[in-house]
Design a protein around this motif. Sequence first.
Motif, PDB file in Angstrom:
ATOM      1  N   ASP A 133       0.858  -1.148   0.096  1.00 26.55           N
ATOM      2  CA  ASP A 133      -0.115  -0.073  -0.078  1.00 26.55           C
ATOM      3  C   ASP A 133       0.758   1.443  -0.160  1.00 26.55           C
ATOM      4  O   ASP A 133       2.166   1.106   0.248  1.00 26.55           O
ATOM      5  CB  ASP A 133      -1.004   0.130   1.046  1.00 26.55           C
ATOM      6  N   GLU A 134       0.213   2.330  -0.572  1.00 26.11           N
ATOM      7  CA  GLU A 134       0.921   3.574  -0.086  1.00 26.11           C
ATOM      8  C   GLU A 134       2.303   3.837  -0.715  1.00 26.11           C
ATOM      9  O   GLU A 134       3.166   4.521  -0.331  1.00 26.11           O
ATOM     10  CB  GLU A 134       1.019   4.182   1.231  1.00 26.11           C
ATOM     11  N   ALA A 135       2.365   3.252  -1.908  1.00 31.80           N
ATOM     12  CA  ALA A 135       3.789   3.286  -2.433  1.00 31.80           C
ATOM     13  C   ALA A 135       3.825   4.428  -3.597  1.00 31.80           C
ATOM     14  O   ALA A 135       3.969   4.052  -4.776  1.00 31.80           O
ATOM     15  CB  ALA A 135       3.909   1.736  -3.625  1.00 31.80           C
ATOM     16  N   HIS A 136       3.753   5.532  -3.059  1.00 28.45           N
ATOM     17  CA  HIS A 136       3.484   6.641  -3.693  1.00 28.45           C
ATOM     18  C   HIS A 136       4.952   6.834  -4.671  1.00 28.45           C
ATOM     19  O   HIS A 136       4.890   7.900  -5.499  1.00 28.45           O
ATOM     20  CB  HIS A 136       3.200   7.873  -2.829  1.00 28.45           C
ATOM     21  N   SER A 137       5.663   6.774  -4.121  1.00 33.14           N
ATOM     22  CA  SER A 137       7.119   6.881  -4.650  1.00 33.14           C
ATOM     23  C   SER A 137       7.776   5.762  -5.536  1.00 33.14           C
ATOM     24  O   SER A 137       8.759   5.971  -5.963  1.00 33.14           O
ATOM     25  CB  SER A 137       8.447   7.014  -3.592  1.00 33.14           C
ATOM     26  N   THR A 138       6.760   5.048  -5.936  1.00 34.69           N
ATOM     27  CA  THR A 138       7.013   3.874  -6.850  1.00 34.69           C
ATOM     28  C   THR A 138       6.305   3.953  -8.025  1.00 34.69           C
ATOM     29  O   THR A 138       4.930   4.308  -7.930  1.00 34.69           O
ATOM     30  CB  THR A 138       6.764   2.450  -6.385  1.00 34.69           C
ATOM     31  N   SER A 139       6.732   4.416  -9.324  1.00 36.43           N
ATOM     32  CA  SER A 139       5.792   4.535 -10.355  1.00 36.43           C
ATOM     33  C   SER A 139       5.059   3.240 -10.754  1.00 36.43           C
ATOM     34  O   SER A 139       5.177   2.292 -10.149  1.00 36.43           O
ATOM     35  CB  SER A 139       6.447   4.743 -11.804  1.00 36.43           C
ATOM     36  N   HIS A 140       3.438   3.539 -11.236  1.00 32.73           N
ATOM     37  CA  HIS A 140       2.714   2.157 -11.562  1.00 32.73           C
ATOM     38  C   HIS A 140       3.319   1.123 -12.153  1.00 32.73           C
ATOM     39  O   HIS A 140       3.477   0.034 -11.741  1.00 32.73           O
ATOM     40  CB  HIS A 140       1.587   2.885 -11.953  1.00 32.73           C
ATOM     41  N   ALA A 141       4.286   1.529 -13.285  1.00 34.56           N
ATOM     42  CA  ALA A 141       4.712   0.446 -14.026  1.00 34.56           C
ATOM     43  C   ALA A 141       5.753  -0.169 -13.113  1.00 34.56           C
ATOM     44  O   ALA A 141       5.724  -1.538 -13.149  1.00 34.56           O
ATOM     45  CB  ALA A 141       5.398   0.956 -15.168  1.00 34.56           C
ATOM     46  N   ASP A 142       6.699   0.614 -12.234  1.00 30.98           N
ATOM     47  CA  ASP A 142       7.692  -0.150 -11.279  1.00 30.98           C
ATOM     48  C   ASP A 142       6.859  -1.173 -10.432  1.00 30.98           C
ATOM     49  O   ASP A 142       7.299  -2.137  -9.797  1.00 30.98           O
ATOM     50  CB  ASP A 142       8.515   0.837 -10.763  1.00 30.98           C
ATOM     51  N   TYR A 143       5.530  -0.544  -9.894  1.00 34.43           N
ATOM     52  CA  TYR A 143       4.790  -1.171  -8.748  1.00 34.43           C
ATOM     53  C   TYR A 143       4.242  -2.564  -9.456  1.00 34.43           C
ATOM     54  O   TYR A 143       4.541  -3.758  -8.840  1.00 34.43           O
ATOM     55  CB  TYR A 143       3.667  -0.507  -8.469  1.00 34.43           C
ATOM     56  N   VAL A 144       3.728  -2.491 -10.461  1.00 37.83           N
ATOM     57  CA  VAL A 144       3.412  -3.750 -11.096  1.00 37.83           C
ATOM     58  C   VAL A 144       4.481  -4.706 -11.448  1.00 37.83           C
ATOM     59  O   VAL A 144       4.133  -5.820 -11.283  1.00 37.83           O
ATOM     60  CB  VAL A 144       2.637  -3.447 -12.431  1.00 37.83           C
TER      61      VAL A 144
END
Length: 530
Positions: free
Chosen positions: A336-347
Amino acid sequence: MTRLLGSLLLMAAAGATTLGAAPAPAHAAATPLDRVVPAPASVTPGGSPYRITRGTRVRVDASGSGSASGSGEVRRIAEYLTGVLRPSTGYRLPITDHGTGGIRLRLAEGPFGAEGYRLHSGSAGITLTASAPAGLFHGVQTLRQLLPAAVEKRTVQPGPWTVAGGTVEDRPRYGYRGAMLDVSRHFFGVAQVKRYIDQLALYKINELHLHLSDDQGWRIAVDSWPRLAPYGGSTEVGGGPGGYYTKADYREIVRYAAARYVEVVPEIDMPGHTNAALASYPELNCDGTAPPLYTGTDVGFSSLCVPKQVTYDFVDDVIRELAALTPGRYLHIGGDEAHSTSHADYVTFMNRVQPIVTKYGKTVIGWHQLTGATPVPGALAQYWGLDGTSAAEKAQVAKAAQHGTGLILSPADRVYLDMKYSKDTKLGLDWAGLVSVKRSYDWDPGSYLPGAPESAVKGVEAPLWSETLTTSADIEYMAFPRLAGAAELGWSPAATHDWDTYKVRLAAQGPRWDALGIGYFRSPEVPWQG
């Protein structure tokens, strides 16, 4: 009329006595069988009560278990029960595998499932029957609540110790009934965690989710990355000394929980909420520079470096060691709350990390943002959104549920136990709103999330975040009485959910908490006794 007749039968049962026992005082009427929390699935009052006396024995009967281990577990449950009863009654309560009468713990085939039970009380004795030891243990918790609250005290009390006559047949609505304790924002030692486990077990909660890592502290020793715990765990919110669990500490928590049929669910939050790890090892940062330790309460500023291979070596090591320490089914990877991670990197990150969890034999749990990636088969998404969460985010979670992802419901504006009860509550936060005792209870998990099939809901969990909590007294004040309501939402049939009847049963828990030394919030919504 039926309810009135049942009440009259219970009153009559409470006035009866076991053969050879002195009549109970009029003020000591037995607790009605339906006055427990969580509400049982079925209650049939009637017949004479049973009174525990100096001659009572606890009988163990594991003939239906089919194994020596089952017999051993039944005896351990009997020892747990006598450990509760002996200090307050002053009776020996010997454990035996023969004879008649007394309190009988029995394993047998029946329609109980893995955790259900039947409790029958009459003048000749009390029989608890279940198909599995967990069911017997849950039945013991019901029996405790049917005895006077003074049974919880650790010194001899006057009694009498009477259980109303009749039958309770019970089994849970959901298999996952959890509570989360955040030991990262503030660290809580082994004894404090054990105390909370005992409180969870009383209300048939069977999952303890431990939030073991966050920006403010890393709380579990990892041999392959030895700086994580002593350095990453050396502080907490506000700059206190922090702390961490050695592997022996963690094993003791797991053992203690298992003896109470509570499964430990460890969480390593990632790729965000990772400042404590980033501060411990510079190579986990994209720029190779370790940030300072963090003692504030902001969220969303930290991230593991998704492109680096060392990140996945780190994750593999941590999960491998933690999985080896954890006999339970689940391992929580946060998300959760991975605001410093881009969506592509999060996936990319979540899709690489989930197979690591399954490789080590565990089922993935992640916060509901996991559904923005691709949940692996069997994964569970823990939904913590609010009534005001966007329709698009709710739809994303519901779509994953429609495609087989299970849901654990933890809506923050309903069951986050760290939310303030009212604007005057001195502890807690209010970013999700004020969560009164009624609001925390007055919702239905089966129909809560639009578009999610009811069959996808695997359970309910009540998280307790610790930004403002530093002692066991703080934990208890924020957890009680709302924890009992979350337990009921997870255990009891939907048909039993009714605030007006629940608040009366909840009020009856107050004297029990007093006897146990639990300091609770005396909500004006509840008609407390005394």
